[in-house]
Design an enzyme around this catalytic site. Structure first.
Site, PDB file in Angstrom:
ATOM      1  N   GLU A   8      37.748  41.508  47.848  1.00 42.62           N
ATOM      2  CA  GLU A   8      38.538  41.052  46.702  1.00 42.62           C
ATOM      3  C   GLU A   8      40.011  40.894  47.075  1.00 42.62           C
ATOM      4  OE1 GLU A   8      37.188  40.153  43.866  1.00 42.62           O
ATOM      5  OE2 GLU A   8      35.181  40.782  44.470  1.00 42.62           O
TER       6      GLU A   8
ATOM      7  N   GLU B  75      41.460  45.843  37.600  1.00 44.85           N
ATOM      8  CA  GLU B  75      41.012  44.886  38.621  1.00 44.85           C
ATOM      9  C   GLU B  75      39.645  45.276  39.175  1.00 44.85           C
ATOM     10  OE1 GLU B  75      40.536  41.686  40.539  1.00 44.85           O
ATOM     11  OE2 GLU B  75      42.469  41.908  39.537  1.00 44.85           O
TER      12      GLU B  75
END
Length: 152
Positions: free
Chosen positions: A52, A93
């Protein structure tokens, strides 16, 4: 003597109060459960860092802001707010990344509900980032202005 109460009937498998079927992934208890949870959490961090890019960017920002939050001369409550706002961005996140992974696991085809879920997760990250910026601006902003005025 209390009146006779017949034993309850067995619950059907579709009854929401019936016990869940055996799950082989939920077998450990006690310290082993805690150890496995730590290992799974570390594996999650490893995946987030490796896969990510948004998490890596926010982690780099956290690597800068957390030491600054520890060093800035503010009261303890303000320090906690500064650090918590940074950690909240990382938490949101991670949740957004897990949501996106689950949606992609279901199907990679374009679908309105998948797009909506991903957009909502992205919006949650944006709100966390805005909250972080606001906390730092309100708490650290006046100190920075004061430092610049002292330099000039």
């Amino acid at each position: 003597m209390p009146p006779y109460v017949p034993p309850p009937e067995p619950l059907s498998p579709d009854d929401p109060l019936s016990p869940l079927s055996f799950n082989p992934y939920k077998g450990s208890r006690g310290l082993m459960r805690g150890w496995r949870a730590v290992k799974n959490s570390l594996a999650g961090f490893h995946v987030a860092i490796r896969e990510e890019s948004a998490f890596r960017q926010e982690l780099a920002l956290a690597a800068i802001l957390i030491p600054c939050g520890l060093a800035v001369p503010v009261d303890p409550a303000s320090r906690v707010l500064l650090l918590a706002s940074v950690l909240l961005v990382l938490i949101v996140e991670l949740l957004n990344s897990s949501l996106e992974a689950a949606i992609d696991r279901i199907s990679l085809e374009r679908h309105e509900l998948s797009r909506r879920a991903k957009d909502l997760g992205s919006a949650a990250v944006m709100v966390a980032l805005l909250m972080c910026v606001m906390a730092w601006a309100v708490i650290v902003g006046p100190l920075v202005v004061r430092w610049f005025r002292a330099l000039l």
